[in-house]
Design a protein around this motif. Structure first.
Motif, mmCIF file in Angstrom:
data_model
loop_
_atom_site.group_PDB
_atom_site.id
_atom_site.type_symbol
_atom_site.label_atom_id
_atom_site.label_comp_id
_atom_site.label_asym_id
_atom_site.label_seq_id
_atom_site.Cartn_x
_atom_site.Cartn_y
_atom_site.Cartn_z
ATOM 1 N N GLY A 260 26.672 8.108 32.707
ATOM 2 C CA GLY A 260 26.013 8.500 33.951
ATOM 3 C C GLY A 260 24.567 8.067 34.047
ATOM 4 O O GLY A 260 24.081 7.745 35.132
ATOM 5 N N THR A 261 23.875 8.045 32.882
ATOM 6 C CA THR A 261 22.445 7.699 32.902
ATOM 7 C C THR A 261 22.194 6.239 32.535
ATOM 8 O O THR A 261 21.144 5.691 32.863
ATOM 9 N N GLY A 262 23.140 5.628 31.832
ATOM 10 C CA GLY A 262 22.930 4.252 31.380
ATOM 11 C C GLY A 262 21.849 4.145 30.327
ATOM 12 O O GLY A 262 21.255 3.084 30.137
ATOM 13 N N SER A 263 21.594 5.245 29.582
ATOM 14 C CA SER A 263 20.479 5.255 28.633
ATOM 15 C C SER A 263 20.852 6.036 27.380
ATOM 16 O O SER A 263 21.274 7.186 27.461
ATOM 17 N N SER A 264 20.674 5.405 26.211
ATOM 18 C CA SER A 264 20.881 6.103 24.942
ATOM 19 C C SER A 264 19.810 7.156 24.722
ATOM 20 O O SER A 264 20.074 8.231 24.178
ATOM 21 N N VAL A 265 18.591 6.848 25.153
ATOM 22 C CA VAL A 265 17.477 7.792 24.985
ATOM 23 C C VAL A 265 17.719 9.054 25.806
ATOM 24 O O VAL A 265 17.481 10.177 25.344
ATOM 25 N N ALA A 266 18.194 8.889 27.033
ATOM 26 C CA ALA A 266 18.458 10.041 27.892
ATOM 27 C C ALA A 266 19.575 10.920 27.344
ATOM 28 O O ALA A 266 19.685 12.095 27.715
ATOM 29 N N THR A 267 20.400 10.367 26.467
ATOM 30 C CA THR A 267 21.529 11.113 25.909
ATOM 31 C C THR A 267 21.133 11.897 24.666
ATOM 32 O O THR A 267 21.928 12.700 24.157
ATOM 33 N N ILE A 268 19.921 11.714 24.160
ATOM 34 C CA ILE A 268 19.496 12.373 22.916
ATOM 35 C C ILE A 268 19.668 13.899 22.975
ATOM 36 O O ILE A 268 20.253 14.492 22.051
ATOM 37 N N PRO A 269 19.181 14.603 24.016
ATOM 38 C CA PRO A 269 19.344 16.071 24.039
ATOM 39 C C PRO A 269 20.798 16.515 23.963
ATOM 40 O O PRO A 269 21.135 17.460 23.239
ATOM 41 N N VAL A 270 21.676 15.835 24.697
ATOM 42 C CA VAL A 270 23.095 16.188 24.692
ATOM 43 C C VAL A 270 23.716 15.870 23.334
ATOM 44 O O VAL A 270 24.551 16.626 22.830
ATOM 45 N N ASN A 271 23.300 14.772 22.737
ATOM 46 C CA ASN A 271 23.790 14.408 21.410
ATOM 47 C C ASN A 271 23.373 15.447 20.367
ATOM 48 O O ASN A 271 24.150 15.788 19.467
ATOM 49 N N LEU A 272 22.140 15.925 20.475
ATOM 50 C CA LEU A 272 21.661 16.947 19.540
ATOM 51 C C LEU A 272 22.479 18.231 19.666
ATOM 52 O O LEU A 272 22.838 18.858 18.657
ATOM 53 N N GLN A 273 22.792 18.621 20.894
ATOM 54 C CA GLN A 273 23.609 19.817 21.120
ATOM 55 C C GLN A 273 25.007 19.637 20.543
ATOM 56 O O GLN A 273 25.558 20.539 19.903
ATOM 57 N N ALA A 274 25.584 18.460 20.775
ATOM 58 C CA ALA A 274 26.932 18.189 20.265
ATOM 59 C C ALA A 274 26.953 18.215 18.741
ATOM 60 O O ALA A 274 27.860 18.801 18.127
ATOM 61 N N ALA A 275 25.954 17.594 18.111
ATOM 62 C CA ALA A 275 25.879 17.567 16.652
ATOM 63 C C ALA A 275 25.691 18.971 16.077
ATOM 64 O O ALA A 275 26.249 19.302 15.019
ATOM 65 N N GLU A 276 24.919 19.791 16.773
ATOM 66 C CA GLU A 276 24.724 21.174 16.320
ATOM 67 C C GLU A 276 26.037 21.947 16.361
ATOM 68 O O GLU A 276 26.373 22.679 15.424
ATOM 69 N N ARG A 277 26.798 21.787 17.460
ATOM 70 C CA ARG A 277 28.078 22.477 17.573
ATOM 71 C C ARG A 277 29.083 21.978 16.531
ATOM 72 O O ARG A 277 29.916 22.739 16.043
ATOM 73 N N ILE A 278 28.998 20.697 16.199
ATOM 74 C CA ILE A 278 29.889 20.139 15.180
ATOM 75 C C ILE A 278 29.555 20.708 13.806
ATOM 76 O O ILE A 278 30.442 20.918 12.971
ATOM 77 N N GLY A 279 28.266 21.005 13.578
ATOM 78 C CA GLY A 279 27.849 21.567 12.301
ATOM 79 C C GLY A 279 26.938 20.672 11.488
ATOM 80 O O GLY A 279 26.691 20.936 10.306
ATOM 81 N N VAL A 280 26.417 19.602 12.103
ATOM 82 C CA VAL A 280 25.500 18.698 11.400
ATOM 83 C C VAL A 280 24.177 19.437 11.148
ATOM 84 O O VAL A 280 23.609 20.019 12.080
ATOM 85 N N PRO A 281 23.672 19.449 9.899
ATOM 86 C CA PRO A 281 22.418 20.153 9.602
ATOM 87 C C PRO A 281 21.258 19.688 10.485
ATOM 88 O O PRO A 281 21.208 18.532 10.902
ATOM 89 N N LYS A 282 20.314 20.596 10.709
ATOM 90 C CA LYS A 282 19.219 20.360 11.644
ATOM 91 C C LYS A 282 18.388 19.137 11.281
ATOM 92 O O LYS A 282 18.098 18.294 12.135
ATOM 93 N N ASP A 283 17.982 19.021 10.000
ATOM 94 C CA ASP A 283 17.113 17.904 9.640
ATOM 95 C C ASP A 283 17.837 16.564 9.768
ATOM 96 O O ASP A 283 17.227 15.550 10.106
#
Length: 411
Positions: A260-283
């Motif tokens: 929808g955004t055509g941008s990897s940078v714009a996807t960073i917040p959503v990617n961080l949320q997805a990784a958190e839900r998956i269980g990837v450690p914060k650091d």
């Protein structure tokens, strides 16, 4: 819907200008070559800035990494994963291009020097990665040597500590300036590309258009299959069946956002949320997502290999042999990892492709059009690749029970 179209506004404008230029070329034939200087002007502007752009962008990015020394283990694992997935993506597209041969329907003559000096492998390596004089770096013919020097300057700046910080700020400032400069030049891109394609199609006819259709038909299925099968395999390696389940349960958000955004940078917040839900450690997730958005581009590796095979076909060059394939994979890695953080819609990576292979500057707009038409799936693969890569790094750093540890920490 309008917001999505707005996000892709500039690629759509470029695509429209290319189509309009092709139509003009079909209508007027060779008479359309009269507007070719407008296209040459755009190409020359890009070549004028590519040397300082590459130097300041790479050296400033590396100089700024000294703040992440405590995350050395994560960084090492991350780079390994990025390189391995980039090689796999490149090989996948290499196989597809060998089978379907995009760009083979038209033959544009390639002028070569009459006297070519034979060199040993050792001399070729020396001349590829170094130059005999500093001033020789300021030439697009020595792009690889420039990249090596940029990396060394960045590392030296970081190692200099406090004394290197003023120079680091200079590198960052210069990089920002050239980012703005390339944005200014890109305002002219629709006119330049439109004029160039008008003259190109006017001279070589409809065969070239058919080749672009073939390139798109190759790229889209390969990108979707790599996303579906390749990322599923990576998720399985990271966490078994549970990893696959969590990946697919959380990846559709980043995938849709990147489309929808055509941008990897714009996807960073959503990617961080997805990784958190998956269980990837914060650091791990907070290191990989921002860096991955600029230096991890499996989709760009796929498109770089397609561009290389396409340009070989268009200029009727032999795209066979282990040496040719290994060089192509290396260039794909540079395009998808080292060069991907440089602004300009992939132009720098495309410049590197044609300069390292010795193609004429006329090859640049030809492969630029491929980048425009394959951008949506490429961006999706780029962005979602960061999520699954963070899972693989978590598996390496935290052990096979990394998801169980994350679940226990939540309760």
């Amino acid at each position: 819907m309008l917001e999505k179209l707005k996000a892709y506004r500039f690629p759509l404008i470029l695509l429209a200008s290319i189509i309009i230029g092709a139509i003009i070329g079909l209508i007027f034939g060779e008479d359309a070559t009269v507007i070719k200087p407008f296209g040459d002007l755009f190409i020359n502007l890009l070549f004028m800035i590519v040397i300082p752009l590459v130097f300041f962008s790479i050296s400033s990015a590396i100089a700024g990494m000294d703040s992440m020394k405590r995350l050395g283990k994560i960084m090492g694992s991350m780079i390994t994963v990025f390189v391995v997935t980039g090689v796999i993506a490149s090989v996948v597209m290499l196989i597809a291009t060998v089978i379907f041969q995009p760009g083979s329907g038209v033959d544009i003559p390639l002028s070569t020097p009459e006297n070519i000096e034979e060199q040993s492998l050792g001399d070729q390596l020396v001349n590829t990665f170094t130059v005999p004089d500093f001033v020789d770096l300021f030439s697009r013919d020595n792009m690889m040597a420039l990249i090596v020097m940029s990396i060394l300057v960045g590392v030296a700046t970081g190692l200099a500590g406090e004394k290197g910080r003023p120079f680091g700020r200079l590198l960052t400032s210069a990089s920002d300036v050239f980012m703005k400069l390339i944005k200014l030049i890109m305002y002219y891109a629709p006119i330049g590309l439109g004029a160039y394609f008008a003259s190109l199609v006017g001279e070589f006819g409809t065969a070239l258009i058919g080749d672009y259709a073939r390139a798109v038909i190759v790229y889209y299925p390969v990108a979707v299959l790599y996303f579906a099968i390749g990322f599923t395999l990576y998720a399985f390696l990271a966490g078994g069946k549970k990893g696959v389940s969590r990946f697919w349960k959380n990846i559709l958000g980043p995938a849709a956002t990147s489309l929808g955004t055509g941008s990897s940078v714009a996807t960073i917040p959503v990617n961080l949320q997805a990784a958190e839900r998956i269980g990837v450690p914060k650091d791990i997730r907070e290191t990989i997502m921002p860096l991955g958005a600029t230096i991890h581009m499996d989709g760009s590796c796929l498109s770089a290999m397609l561009k290389i095979a396409f340009i070989f076909g268009v200029f009727n060059q032999d795209f066979t042999g282990i040496d040719t394939f290994l060089t192509a994979i290396g260039i794909c890695l540079l395009s998808g990892i080292v060069m991907s953080g440089i602004p300009g819609g992939g132009f720098t990576g495309e410049l590197m492709i044609i300069t390292l292979y010795g193609f004429p500057i006329e090859a640049l707009p030809i492969i630029t059009a491929i980048g425009v038409v394959v951008d949506p799936p490429a961006t999706m693969v780029n962005s979602t690749g960061d999520t699954v890569s963070s899972m693989v790094v978590a598996r390496h750093i935290e052990g096979k029970d990394w998801m169980e540890k994350a679940d226990a920490a939540r309760t």
